[in-house]
Design an enzyme around this catalytic site. Structure first.
Site, PDB file in Angstrom:
ATOM      1  N   ASN A   1     -14.045   1.332   0.500  1.00  9.20           N
ATOM      2  CA  ASN A   1     -13.024   2.569   0.334  1.00  9.20           C
ATOM      3  C   ASN A   1     -12.750   3.046  -0.660  1.00  9.20           C
ATOM      4  OD1 ASN A   1     -11.084   4.354   1.932  1.00  9.20           O
ATOM      5  ND2 ASN A   1      -9.839   3.156   0.376  1.00  9.20           N
ATOM      6  N   GLU A   2     -13.453   4.141  -1.044  1.00  7.13           N
ATOM      7  CA  GLU A   2     -13.262   4.931  -2.235  1.00  7.13           C
ATOM      8  C   GLU A   2     -13.420   4.270  -3.627  1.00  7.13           C
ATOM      9  OE1 GLU A   2      -9.001   6.292  -1.643  1.00  7.13           O
ATOM     10  OE2 GLU A   2      -9.715   7.791  -0.392  1.00  7.13           O
TER      11      GLU A   2
ATOM     12  N   TRP B   1       0.966  -1.176   0.070  1.00  8.23           N
ATOM     13  CA  TRP B   1      -0.058   0.056  -0.063  1.00  8.23           C
ATOM     14  C   TRP B   1       0.911   1.225  -0.065  1.00  8.23           C
ATOM     15  CZ3 TRP B   1      -4.922  -1.366  -1.085  1.00  8.23           C
ATOM     16  CH2 TRP B   1      -5.648  -0.549  -1.402  1.00  8.23           C
ATOM     17  N   ASP B   2       0.139   2.409  -0.121  1.00  8.99           N
ATOM     18  CA  ASP B   2       1.148   3.495  -0.189  1.00  8.99           C
ATOM     19  C   ASP B   2       1.505   3.803   1.221  1.00  8.99           C
ATOM     20  OD1 ASP B   2      -1.087   4.740   0.995  1.00  8.99           O
ATOM     21  OD2 ASP B   2      -1.562   6.330  -0.584  1.00  8.99           O
ATOM     22  N   TRP B   3       1.524   3.126   2.420  1.00 13.14           N
ATOM     23  CA  TRP B   3       2.070   3.436   3.608  1.00 13.14           C
ATOM     24  C   TRP B   3       2.604   1.861   4.125  1.00 13.14           C
ATOM     25  CZ3 TRP B   3      -0.938  -0.097   5.535  1.00 13.14           C
ATOM     26  CH2 TRP B   3      -2.077  -0.097   5.063  1.00 13.14           C
TER      27      TRP B   3
ATOM     28  N   GLU C   1     -11.465  11.680   5.987  1.00  9.71           N
ATOM     29  CA  GLU C   1     -10.055  11.158   5.607  1.00  9.71           C
ATOM     30  C   GLU C   1      -9.314  12.656   5.190  1.00  9.71           C
ATOM     31  OE1 GLU C   1      -8.381   8.531   2.908  1.00  9.71           O
ATOM     32  OE2 GLU C   1      -9.594   6.826   3.572  1.00  9.71           O
TER      33      GLU C   1
HETATM   34  C1  BMA Z   1      -6.805   7.324   1.098  1.00 11.21           C
HETATM   35  C2  BMA Z   1      -6.634   6.007   1.891  1.00 11.21           C
HETATM   36  C3  BMA Z   1      -5.829   5.050   1.527  1.00 11.21           C
HETATM   37  C4  BMA Z   1      -4.490   5.484   1.551  1.00 11.21           C
HETATM   38  C5  BMA Z   1      -4.588   6.995   1.867  1.00 11.21           C
HETATM   39  C6  BMA Z   1      -3.336   8.033   1.790  1.00 11.21           C
HETATM   40  O1  BMA Z   1      -7.088   7.230  -0.081  1.00 11.21           O
HETATM   41  O2  BMA Z   1      -8.007   5.394   1.673  1.00 11.21           O
HETATM   42  O3  BMA Z   1      -5.986   4.404   0.568  1.00 11.21           O
HETATM   43  O4  BMA Z   1      -3.294   5.195   2.248  1.00 11.21           O
HETATM   44  O5  BMA Z   1      -5.494   7.735   1.375  1.00 11.21           O
HETATM   45  O6  BMA Z   1      -2.958   7.966   0.376  1.00 11.21           O
END
Ligand code: BMA
Length: 906
Positions: free
Chosen positions: A480-481, A214-216, A578
């Site tokens: 999510n998204e 993932w991005d983290w 978020e």
């Molecule tokens: C959102 C989250 C994650 C991601 C974060 C940072 O999109 O739902 O998918 O890690 O942003 O990019």
């Protein structure tokens, strides 16, 4: 080798005491529930947890492995691999997830168990694609880590030497096979971005989506039996699932407790007596029912006799979290007790309010708990480790406590990870932490073939049953998204193919998941996605034109380029679920996973750990808007200063944005506002790397988390500038009304004593509101204070009541970027540890104003009472709350102190 396994001595839960001749039925998946049977062993449980054998496909590796556990942990524990998180080991150990693995256990089964009419093999969590064999006979397949699997095995069991094997297919190869078989059309994204160094086609496997990177986080597609395995043997009936939830009839002010059971029954049983009893509420009833043969659901409603006496469960900050004992006994027609259940029950209501707002296009979007609108304050939760067996109960609790200690009342269990373990939800219940529960789908399109839907339906069904008793869970959200991904075309889907994906979207989240939720849990709201426009998305066929529309639903918002100190860049959303900024963890977190050459911001390691494109550069760019970039000639000092500065920047950015959302609570400007929630991205970390988290891997608070304590405080003053004017709002989440005035102290950067003070008139601050209490032209304010300018002065302010008592924290407002500040002097800070009767204290002394003072004790576990603070006094004492035994000497040795001034003053 034959192992003898012990009968389970008692239940997971705390209250039940072993009584002779009581055999206990362990239902680990039920959390706060205890079940036992009386007067004879109706059900027997034999745990198969413990040491198993594990080998890879060509048997070049063969080792003992713990269950619950996973392949990576076993390999590490047996010394076959080093710490998977060390340096570049995520790449080095890719082979583990490309191989197939077999778990095997040999065990004896007593005559008592084998003589039962039915014996089930129950696997609470199989990660992921596996075939299961008992004594050489195939008993079934698994394809979903989020499901419990149950297989009847009675006739396969022998006395001494039973061999249970679980053959795991490489999750990466399995996902690729599934993708290949789905030949009609692609289901994007095929692969993660290169910068994530991950595996492809994760959307084809029902496994933590972040496990393929993932991005983290790293790519560690694990395999293993990640939850318990057991045999359950019984003669008459077995309690398969159990749930309870309260319903409130507002018209009659009456509570009803709904109790639901799924029973697996071997023969028709007439006149079964079920007694429900909540003694503390003087409520008891007995129901007589005929229990059919097979699996069926039974539902009972207990009217609470003293509804007016019911103490409600409240979110953190708004009241307590009292629970009641529910006792259930099940007896046969002739009065023989079959089994008893004891469970905790809580009473609360939840509504998601989406209704027209006068003067605004769009709809409101907020949660009402027990009839009271609640501003959601919190963050987003990701898996606490790539390998779930590595998350200790202590670490989990500490993370959740950290959330409530920072005045949070909600966490969103994000849809790219796992449905958390029972202890997570039990603790959230206890702490008053509301849970926004996503189903596990994230940032992708998903297939909807029959096999996929079948396994998802079972997953969703089981998770609803497992979690619906928890008062903390306030909303189900299907993904999510993915609405946003489709609406704003993340995957460049050609127009003529769009209808396929729209149809798949509705099939999965609406026709299947939503339908199941409505059927199995009508007690709480459902959202098809996050972000979503909610009712408006529904009106538009569940995929809105713009799911980020601030007039509706919840919003995710990220902008790394714009100056984060400028609130005008933020969307005035109804609810911000978020938003966030990255930072690096502390040096102490990085030390065990790096070597000397890695400890520089430009190292290959720093680049490797960064999974978000240009992330490291974005952090520096954002930092450079307001701060000097570290330029020490000492490489390690420059590195630690850079880590520190990324934390300062992140803390300040998220503070500004959160304060903006909180002060937008009562306002409508151009139809926007009435903001009722701020959940920043993200609470915790999965490994030691840069991320949006406020708590680093290992549990140490970043500066952001210390800031959250203040910016989520129940009462808070917030300042901002609009068109040359300084405005200060008083925000209160309390239930009662207050009368407050704001006290503004103007300081020169060069002087620890304020040069002037201003006090506003007293203003009414109703409970649950944000109201302006101070407005002044900055130019007039500065002139009025004498020799002051934007560059030479800064403001501190707090709220007071008519008796001069302070309410909420002291906040501050910079009138210029600290890099432009005139008059900053070297603070020469000293910090000394001492001890009083109860705790360790640090006395901090400073000779000048010092911004962002940061106390660090390396890897000594614990946290400070306050940190990252603006030092506006010569002395300040800060407590240190140690997590393990520590001494003055140990803490003194570990303690370092730094402030922004260290970055550019000589
Ligand atoms: C959102 C989250 C994650 C991601 C974060 C940072 O999109 O739902 O998918 O890690 O942003 O990019």
């Amino acid at each position: 080798m034959t192992q003898t396994r012990k009968w389970l001595p008692s239940l997971v839960n705390n209250e039940v005491k072993m009584v002779p001749r009581v055999f206990v039925l362990l239902l680990s998946s039920f959390g706060f529930l205890e079940v036992w049977s009386h007067g004879g062993p109706v059900s027997l449980v034999q745990s198969l947890d413990g040491e198993w054998k594990l080998w890879n496909s060509n048997k070049s590796l063969s080792l003992p492995a713990r269950v619950p556990g996973c392949v990576h942990t076993a390999l590490q524990e047996q010394g076959f691999i080093k710490d998977p998180y060390f340096r570049f080991n995520d790449l080095l150990y890719e082979w583990i997830s490309l191989d197939n693995w077999t778990y095997a256990s040999t065990f004896a089964v007593s005559k008592e168990v084998r003589s039962k009419q039915k014996v089930l093999l129950v696997l609470d969590g199989v990660d992921t694609a596996a075939s299961i064999w008992l004594n050489g006979v195939s008993v079934g397949h698994t394809d979903n880590m989020f499901r419990q699997y149950v297989f009847p095995v009675r006739d396969l069991l022998t006395g001494e030497e039973n061999v249970l094997t679980v053959h795991f297919l490489s999750p990466v190869l399995y996902a690729a096979q599934k993708r290949k078989a789905h030949s009609a059309y692609a289901v994007p994204p095929e692969c993660p971005p290169d910068v994530q160094k991950g595996q492809c086609h994760v959307n084809f496997i029902r496994k933590a989506q972040s496990s393929f990177s993932w991005d983290w986080g790293p790519s560690f597609p694990g395999a293993g039996l990640w939850k318990g395995v057991r045999l359950e043997a019984f003669d008459l009936l077995r309690l398969d699932r159990f749930a309870t939830f309260p319903l409130y009839d507002a018209k009659h002010s009456a509570w009803t407790l709904v109790v639901e059971m799924l029973l697996d029954t071997l023969q028709l049983m007439n006149g079964v007596q079920i007694t429900l009893d909540v003694p503390e509420l003087l409520s008891r009833a007995t129901f007589s029912t005929n229990v059919r043969q097979g699996n069926a659901k039974y539902s009972f409603s207990l009217s609470i006799n003293v509804s007016s006496k019911v103490k409600l469960w409240w979110p953190n900050g708004l009241g307590g979290q009292p629970s009641y004992r529910l006792l259930i006994t099940v007896c046969s027609e002739d009065g023989k007790s079959l089994y008893s259940v004891r469970s905790k029950v809580y009473f609360r209501t939840v509504e998601l309010v989406q209704e027209p707002i006068v003067g605004s296009p769009g709809l409101s979007f907020y949660f009402r708990i027990n009839g009271k609108p609640v501003f959601l304050k919190g963050s987003n939760w990701i898996p606490a480790h790539s390998f779930q067996d590595r998350v200790t109960p202590d670490a989990l609790r500490e993370l959740l406590r950290s959330a409530t200690d920072a005045n949070m009342n909600v966490l969103r269990v994000w849809g790219g990870g796992v449905y958390e373990r029972d202890a997570f939800y039990d603790t959230c219940d206890e702490l008053g932490l509301m849970v926004w529960q996503d189903f596990m789908f994230a940032c992708a399109m998903y297939p909807t073939d029959d096999d996929f839907l079948r396994t998802v339906r079972e997953e969703v069904y089981q998770q609803i049953w497992r979690l619906k008793s928890h008062p903390s869970v306030i909303v189900w959200s299907a993904n999510n998204e993915n609405e946003a991904a489709l609406a704003t075309d993340w995957f460049h889907i050609p127009g003529w193919r769009r209808s396929i994906y729209l149809k798949d979207y509705v099939t999965l989240y609406v026709n299947n998941i939503m339908t199941l939720v409505k059927q199995e849990d009508p007690s709480r709201p459902f959202l098809a996605s996050s972000p979503t426009n909610g009712a408006e998305s529904e009106r538009e066929g569940y995929v809105a034109d713009n799911p980020y529309d601030p007039r509706y639903g919840d919003t995710h918002f990220y902008s790394y380029e714009a100056d984060c100190w400028d609130w005008r860049a933020f969307p005035r959303a109804r609810l911000a679920s978020e938003y966030g900024f990255q930072s690096w963890p502390s040096l102490a977190a990085l030390l065990p996973v790096s070597v000397a050459e890695d400890r520089s911001f430009n190292s290959r390691f720093a680049d490797h750990r960064q999974h978000h494109l240009d992330g490291n550069q974005q952090m520096l760019k954002q930092a450079s808007i307001h701060f000097p970039l570290p330029n020490s000639s000492q490489p390690l000092t420059r590195f630690t200063h850079t880590l520190y500065l990324t934390q300062v920047t992140q803390a300040q950015c998220v503070k500004t944005q959160t304060e903006f959302y909180r002060r937008s609570r009562s306002e409508l400007l151009g139809g926007l506002g009435h903001t009722m929630g701020a959940l920043y991205w993200q609470l915790n970390d999965i490994w030691q790397g840069p991320s949006w988290s406020s708590i680093e891997f290992g549990g140490k608070w970043k500066m952001l988390h210390y800031f959250a304590v203040d910016f989520f405080a129940d009462v808070l003053p917030v300042a901002f500038e609009d068109d040359g004017e300084l405005l200060i709002y008083a925000i209160s989440d309390l239930s009662q009304d207050l009368k407050l005035n704001v006290v503004v102290s103007v300081y020169k950067w060069s002087d620890l004593d304020p040069i002037c003070m201003l006090r506003s008139k007293s203003a009414a601050v109703p409970g649950g509101s944000a109201v302006p209490v101070f407005k002044r032209s900055i130019a007039v304010l500065l002139v009025g204070c004498g020799n002051c300018s934007r560059l030479s002065c800064l403001l501190a302010f707090h709220l007071e009541d008519e008796n001069g008592a302070r309410h909420g924290p002291v906040n501050h407002h910079f009138l210029c970027s600290p890099k432009d500040a005139v008059g900053l002097r070297p603070p020469n800070i000293t910090a000394k540890v001492r001890e009083n009767e109860t705790e360790l204290l640090v006395d901090v002394e400073s000779q000048a104003i010092a911004p962002f003072v940061w106390l660090d004790v390396g890897d000594v576990e614990g946290r400070f009472g306050s940190n990252g603070f603006l030092m506006l006094s010569r002395k300040k004492t800060v407590a240190f709350h140690a997590r393990r035994n520590t001494s003055v000497t140990q803490l003194s040795r570990a303690l370092t102190v730094i402030s922004l001034s260290d970055l550019y003053l000589p």
